[in-house]
Design a protein around this motif. Structure first.
Motif, PDB file in Angstrom:
ATOM      1  N   ARG A 253       0.890  -1.195   0.103  1.00 40.60           N
ATOM      2  CA  ARG A 253      -0.068   0.162   0.130  1.00 40.60           C
ATOM      3  C   ARG A 253       0.925   1.332   0.178  1.00 40.60           C
ATOM      4  NH1 ARG A 253      -4.272   1.679   4.728  1.00 40.60           N
ATOM      5  NH2 ARG A 253      -5.803   3.359   3.291  1.00 40.60           N
ATOM      6  N   SER A 254       2.134   1.208   0.833  1.00 35.39           N
ATOM      7  CA  SER A 254       2.923   2.309   0.912  1.00 35.39           C
ATOM      8  C   SER A 254       3.431   2.493  -0.610  1.00 35.39           C
ATOM      9  CB  SER A 254       3.843   2.160   1.821  1.00 35.39           C
ATOM     10  OG  SER A 254       3.500   1.810   3.175  1.00 35.39           O
ATOM     11  N   GLN A 255       4.020   1.345  -1.328  1.00 29.85           N
ATOM     12  CA  GLN A 255       4.516   1.602  -2.447  1.00 29.85           C
ATOM     13  C   GLN A 255       3.521   2.012  -3.543  1.00 29.85           C
ATOM     14  OE1 GLN A 255       6.296  -1.795  -3.908  1.00 29.85           O
ATOM     15  NE2 GLN A 255       7.167  -0.975  -5.684  1.00 29.85           N
ATOM     16  N   GLU A 256       2.320   1.558  -3.325  1.00 27.56           N
ATOM     17  CA  GLU A 256       1.252   2.093  -4.442  1.00 27.56           C
ATOM     18  C   GLU A 256       0.970   3.457  -4.334  1.00 27.56           C
ATOM     19  OE1 GLU A 256      -3.230   0.965  -5.639  1.00 27.56           O
ATOM     20  OE2 GLU A 256      -2.150  -0.397  -3.947  1.00 27.56           O
ATOM     21  N   LEU A 257       0.827   3.919  -3.058  1.00 30.49           N
ATOM     22  CA  LEU A 257       0.409   5.221  -2.649  1.00 30.49           C
ATOM     23  C   LEU A 257       1.574   6.115  -3.389  1.00 30.49           C
ATOM     24  CD1 LEU A 257      -1.158   7.546  -1.456  1.00 30.49           C
ATOM     25  CD2 LEU A 257       0.103   7.080   0.729  1.00 30.49           C
ATOM     26  N   SER A 258       2.656   5.848  -3.191  1.00 30.39           N
ATOM     27  CA  SER A 258       4.058   6.766  -3.591  1.00 30.39           C
ATOM     28  C   SER A 258       4.085   6.765  -5.256  1.00 30.39           C
ATOM     29  CB  SER A 258       5.465   6.006  -3.080  1.00 30.39           C
ATOM     30  OG  SER A 258       6.385   6.865  -3.514  1.00 30.39           O
ATOM     31  N   GLU A 259       3.753   5.449  -5.679  1.00 30.15           N
ATOM     32  CA  GLU A 259       3.836   5.374  -7.351  1.00 30.15           C
ATOM     33  C   GLU A 259       2.705   6.392  -7.662  1.00 30.15           C
ATOM     34  OE1 GLU A 259       3.378   1.282  -8.239  1.00 30.15           O
ATOM     35  OE2 GLU A 259       5.434   0.973  -7.972  1.00 30.15           O
ATOM     36  N   ASN A 260       1.402   6.096  -7.009  1.00 33.78           N
ATOM     37  CA  ASN A 260       0.438   7.145  -7.480  1.00 33.78           C
ATOM     38  C   ASN A 260       0.603   8.626  -7.366  1.00 33.78           C
ATOM     39  OD1 ASN A 260      -1.240   4.733  -8.402  1.00 33.78           O
ATOM     40  ND2 ASN A 260      -2.173   4.787  -6.571  1.00 33.78           N
ATOM     41  N   ARG A 261       1.167   9.061  -6.261  1.00 36.78           N
ATOM     42  CA  ARG A 261       1.537  10.413  -6.224  1.00 36.78           C
ATOM     43  C   ARG A 261       2.584  10.745  -7.184  1.00 36.78           C
ATOM     44  NH1 ARG A 261      -0.712  14.037  -4.648  1.00 36.78           N
ATOM     45  NH2 ARG A 261       0.867  15.133  -3.949  1.00 36.78           N
ATOM     46  N   ASN A 262       3.498  10.156  -7.394  1.00 37.23           N
ATOM     47  CA  ASN A 262       4.478  10.522  -8.425  1.00 37.23           C
ATOM     48  C   ASN A 262       3.956  10.490  -9.798  1.00 37.23           C
ATOM     49  OD1 ASN A 262       6.811  10.808  -6.574  1.00 37.23           O
ATOM     50  ND2 ASN A 262       7.373   8.554  -6.954  1.00 37.23           N
ATOM     51  N   TYR A 263       2.619   9.681 -10.184  1.00 31.72           N
ATOM     52  CA  TYR A 263       2.344   9.493 -11.261  1.00 31.72           C
ATOM     53  C   TYR A 263       1.619  10.893 -11.540  1.00 31.72           C
ATOM     54  CZ  TYR A 263      -0.898   8.671 -15.043  1.00 31.72           C
ATOM     55  OH  TYR A 263      -1.683   8.369 -16.250  1.00 31.72           O
ATOM     56  N   GLN A 264       0.752  11.074 -10.726  1.00 31.47           N
ATOM     57  CA  GLN A 264      -0.245  12.137 -10.703  1.00 31.47           C
ATOM     58  C   GLN A 264       0.459  13.682 -10.738  1.00 31.47           C
ATOM     59  OE1 GLN A 264      -3.031  11.551 -11.110  1.00 31.47           O
ATOM     60  NE2 GLN A 264      -4.103  13.753 -11.161  1.00 31.47           N
ATOM     61  N   MET A 265       1.789  13.616 -10.092  1.00 29.72           N
ATOM     62  CA  MET A 265       2.497  14.769 -10.187  1.00 29.72           C
ATOM     63  C   MET A 265       2.988  15.020 -11.515  1.00 29.72           C
ATOM     64  SD  MET A 265       4.896  14.921  -6.668  1.00 29.72           S
ATOM     65  CE  MET A 265       5.880  16.168  -7.433  1.00 29.72           C
ATOM     66  N   LYS A 266       3.529  13.860 -12.394  1.00 29.35           N
ATOM     67  CA  LYS A 266       3.841  14.096 -13.748  1.00 29.35           C
ATOM     68  C   LYS A 266       2.810  14.324 -14.404  1.00 29.35           C
ATOM     69  CE  LYS A 266       7.545  10.372 -13.042  1.00 29.35           C
ATOM     70  NZ  LYS A 266       7.982   9.018 -13.589  1.00 29.35           N
ATOM     71  N   VAL A 267       1.653  14.032 -14.356  1.00 27.83           N
ATOM     72  CA  VAL A 267       0.290  14.307 -15.144  1.00 27.83           C
ATOM     73  C   VAL A 267       0.423  15.668 -15.288  1.00 27.83           C
ATOM     74  CG1 VAL A 267      -2.012  14.026 -15.545  1.00 27.83           C
ATOM     75  CG2 VAL A 267      -0.631  12.104 -15.239  1.00 27.83           C
ATOM     76  N   ILE A 268       0.285  16.318 -13.753  1.00 26.14           N
ATOM     77  CA  ILE A 268       0.028  17.947 -13.642  1.00 26.14           C
ATOM     78  C   ILE A 268       1.104  18.543 -14.242  1.00 26.14           C
ATOM     79  CG2 ILE A 268      -0.228  19.496 -11.947  1.00 26.14           C
ATOM     80  CD1 ILE A 268      -1.826  17.683 -10.310  1.00 26.14           C
ATOM     81  N   SER A 269       2.283  18.259 -14.098  1.00 23.01           N
ATOM     82  CA  SER A 269       3.394  19.306 -14.638  1.00 23.01           C
ATOM     83  C   SER A 269       3.428  18.843 -16.250  1.00 23.01           C
ATOM     84  CB  SER A 269       4.815  18.437 -14.112  1.00 23.01           C
ATOM     85  OG  SER A 269       4.848  17.279 -14.563  1.00 23.01           O
TER      86      SER A 269
END
Length: 428
Positions: A253-269
């Motif tokens: 769950r921790s890893q999934e949360l970190s990956e989702n956060r990084n992915y969303q940051m990349k989408v917004i940037s």
């Protein structure tokens, strides 16, 4: 030595700058929905607005490309009004562009019709429609204005022929997803993403009712639950046991949360055109020059081009062929010091820049030097001029003519010599 007062005397300010007229009213600040709900979006917008506001900006001659510092609009763009600096003014209109999808500027003109002041209007307070001639008209503070009085710059993200749309309206689903992800992150940390606490009261309260256990749990959550109480120590008694129940899915769950956060940051940037590496601090194998190039092309260039073309409308129609409004991108380029010096040396040696112009481009700039405004070229090169080409052509023709004469004389001498030799042979 040049004194500080002599340096300041070269700075030009708008002598006709004034405060916002009373008939425009006081524009109340509007709230930005994304400032509190989306830190990545705010970081992108702040970076873009700061960059655009810091670029050199003004009126230039079309033919020579030099600054037209004597043009009245040059001073207005440098200092739009007496209450705001040029940097702050441009920063605010970029915020309007992204958050509200529209920039509205009131054009204040003097008795000659020259634009002497620009005042930003709150986009939320401006209503736009069209008159019977299908011309835009703007309603603000109880009055109606036309396009000669208000400069309207809609965003490129969406336009319904009246007003533009903000990036948050056009990409609403993406930002809503990011808000939900933020909520999930907060909830995960508040409830303990890696483990759960078990309170064993079977020995202390063996006959506790369900209501009592529920009350005990709620009391514990209020006292020790949440991120704000994470630092509080837990009071433990001999008859109450505390155990940690590890979640088998905690690591995943921790890893999934970190990956989702990084992915969303990349989408917004990506939506803003800002390289993710500039936000995260990781270069991803790209050097600063390549990152800056990507940033300038994808994030800065689109909005700057639209601002240039829009501010061009402030020029009188009969002057638009001679003058243009543009930004200077030189200050945006970032390279290593060695590469930058090498590039400047080549530009100076080939006459593209003077020594003083090259010194000004260095980090923090260097003061001008005497005789530093000359342009140089290699001695083996000559400028391309019609007069010079004619002169060189005439010289070449003269040399060719002299060479031809020498060849003719040599050939004539050889023929004479051969004739004399043949005559001598016959006589003998």
């Amino acid at each position: 030595m040049v004194s500080i007062f002599q340096k300041l005397s070269h700075l030009r300010y708008n002598k006709k700058a004034q405060s916002k007229p009373l008939f425009l009213g006081s524009a109340l600040p509007f709230s930005f929905r994304a400032i509190e709900s989306d830190g990545v979006a705010f970081s992108c917008i702040d970076r873009i607005a700061t960059t655009v506001a810091g670029l050199s900006f003004g009126v230039y001659w079309v033919n020579s490309g030099k600054k037209a510092e004597n043009h009245p609009l040059f001073e207005t763009l440098k200092e739009p009004n007496i209450d705001e600096t040029g940097f702050f003014f441009r920063y605010q209109i970029v915020l309007d562009y992204f958050y509200k999808g529209n920039i509205f500027l009131y054009i204040y003109r003097d008795e000659k019709g020259t634009c002497t002041n620009l005042f930003r209007l709150n986009p939320s307070d401006v209503l736009v429609d069209r008159d019977e001639m299908n011309r835009k008209q703007f309603h603000y503070n109880g009055k109606t204005y036309d396009s000669t009085q208000i400069l309207h710059i809609p965003s490129r993200f969406g336009y319904d022929t009246l007003k533009g749309k903000s990036i948050f309206d056009v990409c609403k689903s993406c930002f809503d997803t990011n808000a939900k992800l933020d909520g999930w992150t907060d909830s995960s940390f508040n409830n303990g993403i890696n483990s759960r606490l078990v309170i064993d009261i079977s020995e202390k309260f063996p006959n506790a009712t369900e209501e009592q256990m529920l009350a005990l749990r709620e009391r514990y959550i209020q006292t020790y639950g949440g991120a704000e109480n994470a630092y509080k120590p837990i009071v433990k008694t001999n008859n109450v046991k505390f155990e940690t129940l590890q979640n088998a899915m905690a690591d995943n769950r921790s890893q999934e949360l970190s990956e989702n956060r990084n992915y969303q940051m990349k989408v917004i940037s990506m939506l803003f055109g800002v390289p993710f590496e500039l936000l995260s601090g990781e270069n991803g194998g790209l050097d600063i020059e390549k990152l800056t190039t990507l940033y300038s092309q994808n994030a800065i260039l689109p909005i700057v081009q639209q601002l240039e073309e829009s501010f061009q409308k402030l020029l009188p129609i009969d002057q638009r062929g001679r003058y243009c409004v543009k930004f200077n991108y030189n200050s945006l380029l970032r390279t290593s010091l060695a590469a930058k010096i090498d590039a400047l040396v080549k530009e100076v040696n080939n006459g593209l820049l003077s020594v003083n112009e090259a010194r000004a481009k260095l980090e923090n700039g260097l003061p001008e030097i005497e005789a530093g405004d000359w342009h140089y070229r290699p001695a083996s090169l000559l400028p391309i001029l019609d007069e010079l080409e004619k002169s060189l052509g005439a010289g070449a023709k003269l040399k060719q003519s002299e060479l031809d004469s020498q060849i003719d004389e040599t050939a004539s001498e050889q023929k004479n010599a051969e004739a004399q030799g043949l005559g001598s042979a016959i006589l003998q």
